[in-house]
Design a protein around this motif. Structure first.
Motif, PDB file in Angstrom:
ATOM      1  N   GLY B  12      44.529   3.042  31.097  1.00 21.06           N
ATOM      2  CA  GLY B  12      44.126   2.805  29.619  1.00 21.06           C
ATOM      3  C   GLY B  12      43.966   3.372  29.024  1.00 21.06           C
ATOM      4  O   GLY B  12      44.007   3.504  28.224  1.00 21.06           O
ATOM      5  N   ARG B  13      44.075   5.298  29.363  1.00 21.32           N
ATOM      6  CA  ARG B  13      43.862   6.158  28.045  1.00 21.32           C
ATOM      7  C   ARG B  13      44.868   5.868  27.591  1.00 21.32           C
ATOM      8  O   ARG B  13      45.274   6.181  25.705  1.00 21.32           O
ATOM      9  CB  ARG B  13      43.880   7.317  28.879  1.00 21.32           C
ATOM     10  CG  ARG B  13      42.453   7.724  28.932  1.00 21.32           C
ATOM     11  CD  ARG B  13      43.154   9.754  29.247  1.00 21.32           C
ATOM     12  NE  ARG B  13      43.589   9.678  29.433  1.00 21.32           N
ATOM     13  CZ  ARG B  13      42.718   9.824  30.819  1.00 21.32           C
ATOM     14  NH1 ARG B  13      42.042  10.006  31.450  1.00 21.32           N
ATOM     15  NH2 ARG B  13      43.663  10.515  32.705  1.00 21.32           N
ATOM     16  N   ARG B  14      45.865   5.818  28.081  1.00 15.90           N
ATOM     17  CA  ARG B  14      47.993   5.252  27.239  1.00 15.90           C
ATOM     18  C   ARG B  14      47.334   3.998  26.174  1.00 15.90           C
ATOM     19  O   ARG B  14      47.943   3.988  25.184  1.00 15.90           O
ATOM     20  CB  ARG B  14      48.671   4.746  28.325  1.00 15.90           C
ATOM     21  CG  ARG B  14      50.042   5.781  28.083  1.00 15.90           C
ATOM     22  CD  ARG B  14      51.129   5.724  29.429  1.00 15.90           C
ATOM     23  NE  ARG B  14      50.899   6.809  30.447  1.00 15.90           N
ATOM     24  CZ  ARG B  14      51.385   6.849  31.570  1.00 15.90           C
ATOM     25  NH1 ARG B  14      51.269   5.636  32.724  1.00 15.90           N
ATOM     26  NH2 ARG B  14      51.301   7.845  32.608  1.00 15.90           N
ATOM     27  N   ARG B  15      46.698   3.419  26.495  1.00 17.31           N
ATOM     28  CA  ARG B  15      46.881   2.553  25.941  1.00 17.31           C
ATOM     29  C   ARG B  15      46.183   2.233  24.206  1.00 17.31           C
ATOM     30  O   ARG B  15      46.146   1.644  23.530  1.00 17.31           O
ATOM     31  CB  ARG B  15      46.087   0.841  26.597  1.00 17.31           C
ATOM     32  CG  ARG B  15      47.034  -0.253  27.394  1.00 17.31           C
ATOM     33  CD  ARG B  15      46.010  -1.960  27.918  1.00 17.31           C
ATOM     34  NE  ARG B  15      46.740  -1.981  29.050  1.00 17.31           N
ATOM     35  CZ  ARG B  15      45.868  -1.809  30.020  1.00 17.31           C
ATOM     36  NH1 ARG B  15      44.690  -2.355  29.922  1.00 17.31           N
ATOM     37  NH2 ARG B  15      46.443  -2.348  31.171  1.00 17.31           N
ATOM     38  N   VAL B  16      44.919   3.391  24.673  1.00 16.74           N
ATOM     39  CA  VAL B  16      44.096   3.045  23.394  1.00 16.74           C
ATOM     40  C   VAL B  16      44.742   4.149  22.533  1.00 16.74           C
ATOM     41  O   VAL B  16      44.734   4.257  21.717  1.00 16.74           O
ATOM     42  CB  VAL B  16      43.288   4.470  24.199  1.00 16.74           C
ATOM     43  CG1 VAL B  16      42.123   4.518  22.911  1.00 16.74           C
ATOM     44  CG2 VAL B  16      42.180   3.524  25.048  1.00 16.74           C
ATOM     45  N   ARG B  17      45.803   5.111  23.011  1.00 21.30           N
ATOM     46  CA  ARG B  17      46.855   5.237  22.239  1.00 21.30           C
ATOM     47  C   ARG B  17      47.683   5.312  21.495  1.00 21.30           C
ATOM     48  O   ARG B  17      47.792   5.533  20.240  1.00 21.30           O
ATOM     49  CB  ARG B  17      47.187   7.014  23.408  1.00 21.30           C
ATOM     50  CG  ARG B  17      46.620   8.498  23.646  1.00 21.30           C
ATOM     51  CD  ARG B  17      47.789   9.551  23.725  1.00 21.30           C
ATOM     52  NE  ARG B  17      46.921  10.111  24.772  1.00 21.30           N
ATOM     53  CZ  ARG B  17      47.018   9.914  26.296  1.00 21.30           C
ATOM     54  NH1 ARG B  17      48.615  10.099  25.918  1.00 21.30           N
ATOM     55  NH2 ARG B  17      46.503  10.558  27.013  1.00 21.30           N
ATOM     56  N   LYS B  18      47.810   3.773  22.211  1.00 22.71           N
ATOM     57  CA  LYS B  18      48.640   2.536  21.014  1.00 22.71           C
ATOM     58  C   LYS B  18      48.105   3.195  19.395  1.00 22.71           C
ATOM     59  O   LYS B  18      46.849   2.651  19.465  1.00 22.71           O
ATOM     60  CB  LYS B  18      48.824   2.226  21.262  1.00 22.71           C
ATOM     61  CG  LYS B  18      49.753   1.050  22.665  1.00 22.71           C
ATOM     62  CD  LYS B  18      50.172   0.064  23.044  1.00 22.71           C
ATOM     63  CE  LYS B  18      51.013  -0.317  23.556  1.00 22.71           C
ATOM     64  NZ  LYS B  18      51.094  -1.670  24.492  1.00 22.71           N
ATOM     65  N   PHE B  20      47.182   1.915  15.996  1.00 24.37           N
ATOM     66  CA  PHE B  20      46.453   0.883  15.526  1.00 24.37           C
ATOM     67  C   PHE B  20      46.459   0.506  14.077  1.00 24.37           C
ATOM     68  O   PHE B  20      46.472   1.304  13.761  1.00 24.37           O
ATOM     69  CB  PHE B  20      45.054   0.551  16.328  1.00 24.37           C
ATOM     70  CG  PHE B  20      44.112  -0.472  15.028  1.00 24.37           C
ATOM     71  CD1 PHE B  20      44.009  -1.114  15.508  1.00 24.37           C
ATOM     72  CD2 PHE B  20      43.280  -0.120  14.132  1.00 24.37           C
ATOM     73  CE1 PHE B  20      42.469  -2.496  15.130  1.00 24.37           C
ATOM     74  CE2 PHE B  20      42.691  -1.115  13.219  1.00 24.37           C
ATOM     75  CZ  PHE B  20      42.632  -1.748  13.989  1.00 24.37           C
ATOM     76  N   GLU B  21      46.792  -1.109  13.260  1.00 31.29           N
ATOM     77  CA  GLU B  21      47.473  -1.331  12.436  1.00 31.29           C
ATOM     78  C   GLU B  21      46.816  -2.333  11.704  1.00 31.29           C
ATOM     79  O   GLU B  21      46.538  -3.629  12.928  1.00 31.29           O
ATOM     80  CB  GLU B  21      49.137  -1.922  12.020  1.00 31.29           C
ATOM     81  CG  GLU B  21      49.372  -0.330  12.062  1.00 31.29           C
ATOM     82  CD  GLU B  21      51.176  -1.082  12.392  1.00 31.29           C
ATOM     83  OE1 GLU B  21      51.770  -1.929  12.137  1.00 31.29           O
ATOM     84  OE2 GLU B  21      52.176   0.659  12.915  1.00 31.29           O
ATOM     85  N   LEU B  22      45.710  -2.275  11.105  1.00 34.00           N
ATOM     86  CA  LEU B  22      45.284  -3.820  10.340  1.00 34.00           C
ATOM     87  C   LEU B  22      46.340  -4.513   9.994  1.00 34.00           C
ATOM     88  O   LEU B  22      47.437  -3.835   9.039  1.00 34.00           O
ATOM     89  CB  LEU B  22      44.231  -2.226   8.988  1.00 34.00           C
ATOM     90  CG  LEU B  22      43.095  -4.158   8.650  1.00 34.00           C
ATOM     91  CD1 LEU B  22      42.108  -4.223  10.170  1.00 34.00           C
ATOM     92  CD2 LEU B  22      42.713  -2.888   8.006  1.00 34.00           C
TER      93      LEU B  22
END
Lengths: 182, 192
Positions: B12-18, B20-22
């Motif tokens: 899960g932590r790994r996914r959050v670190r991806k 983020f692009e608006l």
């Protein structure tokens, strides 16, 4: 020698990220500017000169006997007439009490214009309680010649060619500024 | 059990670190459409005519765009000249904004047999004198080197329910104070 498949894929899919943020800033600024400077209410105007009376002009008029077309508006009827009797008097019953038949008045004005294409002046004599919107509608219809109206031609004195007239009676003057309350 | 949870948390932590692009492209699309619409319908006025809240202007076919001039606004509540209320009507039973003839002038606001509006006459004379003074001081001169004459144009903006009797009084007052042209303002008909 072939390179590794993973390496090859990486080199082909490299994407260029366009920085849209400054463009977005400019657009927001432009939209705000346009919205602030835009006029949402477009006004138009109809001019009417003040009637002038002078003894010399009156003497000249009496000698020339101009058309001096006059539109008298009353609660029950409207009347188109000339003080020098240059046109036969036309009486038009109002569509409703207090509401002149603007279409019929316009048609009568077109017929007079066909007889006197040089004439540009119309004297308005409205009754005291006529609302401003009816007055504006009347002035509009007295000024403009519509495409569906009969053609009116005026001879160009320089070229000798008959040219179509595009206006009806653009010079509107109120004739009862000193009138009583009726 | 606790070992499994820690593994799940780690993913899960790994996914959050991806990163983020608006997505700005769709917003750009919307803004471009708004911008094109505004540019197409953009119209600026060559005059600085103001109006008052609640006034219902009549619609006209005229194509004449009024240039700047002095203006008087007539509503069923009163007269406004150059953004200053100069006359308040006496409102009768019909009430404010009613379409019937429920508004009238105060007796002391009229003179010359009820033809002339005194506060408007004073305001028009003051405006005329101011305009003439400015023209005298201006560098613009006519062919004979004299100051440009006073134009004497008075724009009239009236609610569509206002009766001719009020407009007639304004025209009489204008004529008495040296104004020679009355410019009736109306709302442009859409699509002309």
């Amino acid at each position: 020698m072939f390179s590794r498949p993973s390496h090859r894929r990486r080199s082909n899919t490299e994407t260029v990220q366009l920085n849209l943020v400054p463009m977005l800033d400019a657009m927001v600024t432009m939209i705000s500017f346009l919205l602030f400077t835009m006029s949402f209410l477009q006004l138009v105007s109809i001019d009417s000169p003040v009637p002038r009376a002078s003894t010399t002009e009156l003497e000249k008029q009496l000698a020339e006997k101009p058309v001096q077309l006059t539109l008298s508006l009353r609660k029950e009827e409207s009347e188109l007439w000339s003080p020098f009797e240059r046109v036969p008097t036309v009486t038009i019953k109002n569509a409703e009490p207090g509401k002149p038949d603007i279409r019929a008045i316009h048609d009568a004005l077109v017929k007079i214009k066909q007889q006197f294409p040089k004439e540009i002046r119309l004297i308005l004599v409205p009754y005291a309680t006529i609302p401003y919107d009816i007055l504006i509608a009347l002035m509009d219809n007295s000024r403009t010649l519509e495409t569906t109206d009969g053609a009116v031609f005026l001879k160009n004195e320089q070229t000798g060619v008959d040219e179509p007239v595009k206006v009806l009676f653009p010079e509107l003057i109120f004739g009862n500024l000193l009138g009583d309350n009726e | 059990m606790s070992f499994q949870r820690s593994i799940r948390n780690r993913t899960g932590r790994r996914r959050v670190r991806k990163e983020f692009e608006l997505q700005l492209t769709s917003m750009m699309d919307v803004l471009v459409i708004i911008l094109v619409f505004l540019l197409k319908t953009y119209s600026t006025a060559i005059n600085s005519f103001t109006t008052v809240a609640g006034i219902k202007l009549p619609v006209s076919y005229s194509k004449d765009v009024p240039p700047d001039s002095l203006q008087v606004i007539i509503t069923p509540e009163g007269l406004t000249f150059e953004n200053a209320r100069i006359v308040d009507f006496v409102i009768a039973a019909g009430g404010v904004g009613s379409t019937d003839s429920s508004y009238t002038f105060k007796t002391n606001d009229l003179d010359e047999n009820g033809h002339r509006i005194v506060p408007l006459f004073d305001a028009l004379i003051r405006a005329k004198e101011k305009s003439e003074l400015l023209k005298q001081r201006s560098v613009k001169r006519d062919a004979y080197g004299k100051p440009l004459p006073f134009e004497g144009v008075l724009a009239i903006q009236a609610d569509k329910s206002i009766q001719y009797d009020v407009i007639r009084k304004i025209m009489y007052t204008g004529a008495a104070s040296g104004y020679s042209v009355f410019r009736f303002l109306a709302k442009a008909r859409e699509g002309i």
